[in-house]
Design an enzyme around this catalytic site. Structure first.
Site, short mmCIF file in Angstrom:
data_model
loop_
_atom_site.label_atom_id
_atom_site.label_comp_id
_atom_site.label_asym_id
_atom_site.label_seq_id
_atom_site.Cartn_x
_atom_site.Cartn_y
_atom_site.Cartn_z
N GLY A 299 0.84 -1.21 0.00
CA GLY A 299 0.00 0.00 0.00
C GLY A 299 0.87 1.25 0.00
N ALA B 234 15.38 11.04 -1.07
CA ALA B 234 16.53 11.02 -0.16
C ALA B 234 17.47 9.86 -0.50
CB ALA B 234 16.04 10.90 1.28
N ASP C 281 4.79 -4.51 6.17
CA ASP C 281 5.23 -5.83 6.63
C ASP C 281 5.34 -6.86 5.50
OD1 ASP C 281 2.49 -5.93 6.40
OD2 ASP C 281 2.16 -7.04 8.25
N ILE D 281 0.96 3.48 6.23
CA ILE D 281 0.17 4.35 7.12
C ILE D 281 -0.20 3.64 8.41
CG2 ILE D 281 -0.79 5.71 5.21
CD1 ILE D 281 -3.51 4.20 5.79
N ASP D 282 -0.04 2.31 8.45
CA ASP D 282 -0.57 1.52 9.57
C ASP D 282 0.23 1.64 10.88
OD1 ASP D 282 -2.41 0.60 7.74
OD2 ASP D 282 -1.33 -1.26 7.32
N ARG E 274 -26.32 13.28 16.52
CA ARG E 274 -26.22 11.90 16.08
C ARG E 274 -24.97 11.21 16.62
NH1 ARG E 274 -27.72 12.89 9.78
NH2 ARG E 274 -29.86 12.17 9.91
N ASN F 92 -24.43 15.98 23.09
CA ASN F 92 -25.48 15.79 22.10
C ASN F 92 -25.01 15.05 20.86
OD1 ASN F 92 -24.11 17.67 20.65
ND2 ASN F 92 -25.71 19.20 20.67
N HIS G 75 -9.67 4.74 1.26
CA HIS G 75 -8.36 5.04 0.69
C HIS G 75 -7.98 6.51 0.70
CE1 HIS G 75 -8.81 0.91 -0.58
NE2 HIS G 75 -7.50 0.90 -0.77
N ARG H 79 -4.89 7.26 2.51
CA ARG H 79 -3.55 6.96 1.97
C ARG H 79 -3.01 8.08 1.08
NH1 ARG H 79 -3.82 0.90 0.91
NH2 ARG H 79 -3.42 1.40 -1.25
O1 F6P Z 1 -1.33 -1.50 4.67
C1 F6P Z 1 -1.90 -0.33 4.24
C2 F6P Z 1 -3.37 -0.48 4.01
O2 F6P Z 1 -3.90 0.78 3.65
C3 F6P Z 1 -4.17 -1.07 5.18
O3 F6P Z 1 -4.45 -0.12 6.17
C4 F6P Z 1 -5.38 -1.60 4.47
O4 F6P Z 1 -5.93 -2.68 5.21
C5 F6P Z 1 -4.83 -2.08 3.16
O5 F6P Z 1 -3.62 -1.38 2.95
C6 F6P Z 1 -5.75 -1.85 1.98
O6 F6P Z 1 -5.15 -2.38 0.86
P1 F6P Z 1 -5.63 -2.16 -0.65
O7 F6P Z 1 -5.20 -0.81 -1.08
O8 F6P Z 1 -4.93 -3.22 -1.40
O9 F6P Z 1 -7.11 -2.27 -0.64
#
Ligand code: F6P
Length: 326
Positions: A14, A25, A106, A130-131, A166, A218, A256, A259
Site C-alpha cells: 500500500g 533522499a 510488513d 500508514i498503519d 447523532r 449531544n 483510501h 492513503r
Molecule cells: O497497509 C496499508 C493499508 O492501507 C491497510 O491499512 C489496508 O488494510 C490495506 O492497505 C488496503 O489495501 P488495498 O489498497 O490493497 O485495498
C-alpha cells in the site's frame, strides 16, 4: 563482500505519503556518495518483469511534497513464487544492481527478508505504511499524514453530528493494527475507540450509550479500526440498529483517502532522514535491516523484528479516550 556500485530502490504494498520523499533522499544520498541508482517500477513486480529505470538527481525533483509514489506500487504475485524471485535476481544482476532499498510495510519487508536469504542480496528496508504496525520503530513513513487526514475528516463529521445530535461510527484503516483509530480518537476528542489489540472488560458501545451519549453530550463519535473478522463499523451499526433503535447512527468509512495527500512535515523529515540512513547503512555493510526511529534516534531493526509487529499500543491511551470524553 563485493563493493556496492549501484543500488535499486522500490516501493511496494500500500502506498503511503512520504514515500516520494524517501525515494528522493535515497537517490540523492546515493548519488552524493558516487553510487548509481535505478528505480524499480511497481515494487517486486518490476523486479521480476525487468521494469527498471535510471534515476538521476533531477528524476526526483519536485516530489518531496507529493503523496503516492513516482515508482508506482503493487502487491506482486510473481515474487511470491521461487521462480518469480529467481527471475527478479537475474534481472537485478543483468541491470548491475548490487543492493536494494525496499520501502514498504510488513508484506514488503517479509518479501525482502526471503529474497535476501535466498540470494544473499544486501537489502535495507524503510518502513513505508500508514498503519504504523512495524516492530522496532516508533513511527512509520505515512502514519503521521494519515493520522492528520483522519483528524481533519472527523472534525468535519463532528459539525454535522453535533447539528443532528447523532452518533457517528467512523472506520479507519490500519490492517490489523489500531494505531490510527486510537490516536485519531485522542486527537479528535472522540468518545470511544474500538481497536483489535485491546479488548475491554466492559462493552465499549454499551458504556458509551449508557453513560456518555445524550447525558452530557449531544453527539458522539466512535473511531473503529477496520476489522474483517468482526465486520468493523458496519457490524457495529447493525448492533446499534437492533439494540439501541432509538439512536440515529451513521457510518463513515474513510477508506483510501487516508492513503493520499501531501505528506506532513513530520513525514517528509522522517522519510528524508531514513532515506539517507539507508544508504549510509549499505555503505557500512549493514544488510537485512530496516531503518527505524526510537526516541528520535535512527536505529537498525532486523527484518525479523520489523515484521513481528508493533506491540506498543497502550491501554493507557485507550483509557485516556474514555477519561476525556465524560
Ligand atoms: O497497509 C496499508 C493499508 O492501507 C491497510 O491499512 C489496508 O488494510 C490495506 O492497505 C488496503 O489495501 P488495498 O489498497 O490493497 O485495498
Amino acid at each position: 563482500m563485493a563493493t556496492i556500485k549501484c543500488i535499486g530502490v522500490l516501493t511496494s504494498g500500500g502506498d503511503a505519503p512520504g514515500m516520494n520523499a524517501a525515494i528522493r533522499a535515497v537517490t540523492r544520498t546515493a548519488i552524493s556518495v558516487g553510487l548509481k541508482v535505478k528505480g524499480i517500477m511497481r515494487g517486486y513486480h518490476g523486479l521480476s518483469h525487468n521494469d527498471i529505470i535510471d534515476l538521476e538527481s533531477k528524476s526526483v525533483s519536485n516530489i518531496i511534497q507529493q503523496g503516492g509514489t513516482i515508482l508506482k506500487t503493487a502487491r506482486s504475485h510473481s515474487f511470491r513464487s521461487p521462480e518469480g524471485r529467481q527471475k527478479a535476481y537475474e534481472n537485478m544482476k543483468a541491470q548491475g544492481i548490487d543492493a536494494l532499498v525496499v520501502i514498504g510495510g510488513d508484506g514488503s519487508l517479509s518479501g525482502a527478508k526471503i529474497f535476501a536469504e535466498e540470494f544473499d542480496v544486501p537489502i535495507v528496508g524503510l518502513p513505508g505504511t500508514i498503519d504504523n504496525d512495524l516492530g522496532g520503530t516508533d513511527s512509520t513513513i505515512g502514519y503521521d499524514t494519515a493520522l492528520n487526514t483522519i483528524v481533519e475528516a472527523v472534525d468535519k463529521l463532528r459539525d454535522t453530528a453535533s447539528s443532528h445530535e447523532r452518533l457517528f461510527i467512523v472506520e479507519v484503516m490500519g490492517h490489523t493494527a489500531g494505531f490510527l483509530a486510537l490516536n485519531s480518537a485522542i486527537a479528535s476528542g472522540a468518545e470511544a475507540a474500538i481497536i483489535p489489540e485491546i479488548e475491554t472488560e466492559a462493552d465499549q458501545l454499551a458504556e458509551l450509550i449508557n453513560n456518555g451519549f445524550r447525558k452530557s453530550k449531544n453527539s458522539a463519535i466512535v473511531l473503529v479500526a477496520e476489522n474483517p473478522e468482526t465486520g468493523g463499523a458496519l457490524a457495529l451499526a447493525e448492533r446499534i440498529k437492533t439494540e439501541y433503535p432509538q439512536y440515529d447512527a451513521r457510518v463513515t468509512i474513510l477508506g483510501h483517502l487516508q492513503r493520499g495527500g501531501s505528506p506532513t512535515a513530520f513525514d517528509r523529515i522522517l522519510a528524508s532522514r531514513m532515506g539517507a540512513a539507508a544508504i549510509e547503512a549499505l555503505k557500512e555493510g549493514q544488510r537485512n535491516v530496516m531503518i527505524g526511529i526510537k526516541n528520535g534516534q535512527l536505529v537498525y531493526v532486523p527484518f525479523s523484528k520489523a515484521i513481528s509487529h508493533n506491540t506498543s499500543i497502550s491501554r493507557e491511551s485507550l483509557d485516556l479516550v474514555k477519561t476525556l470524553s465524560i
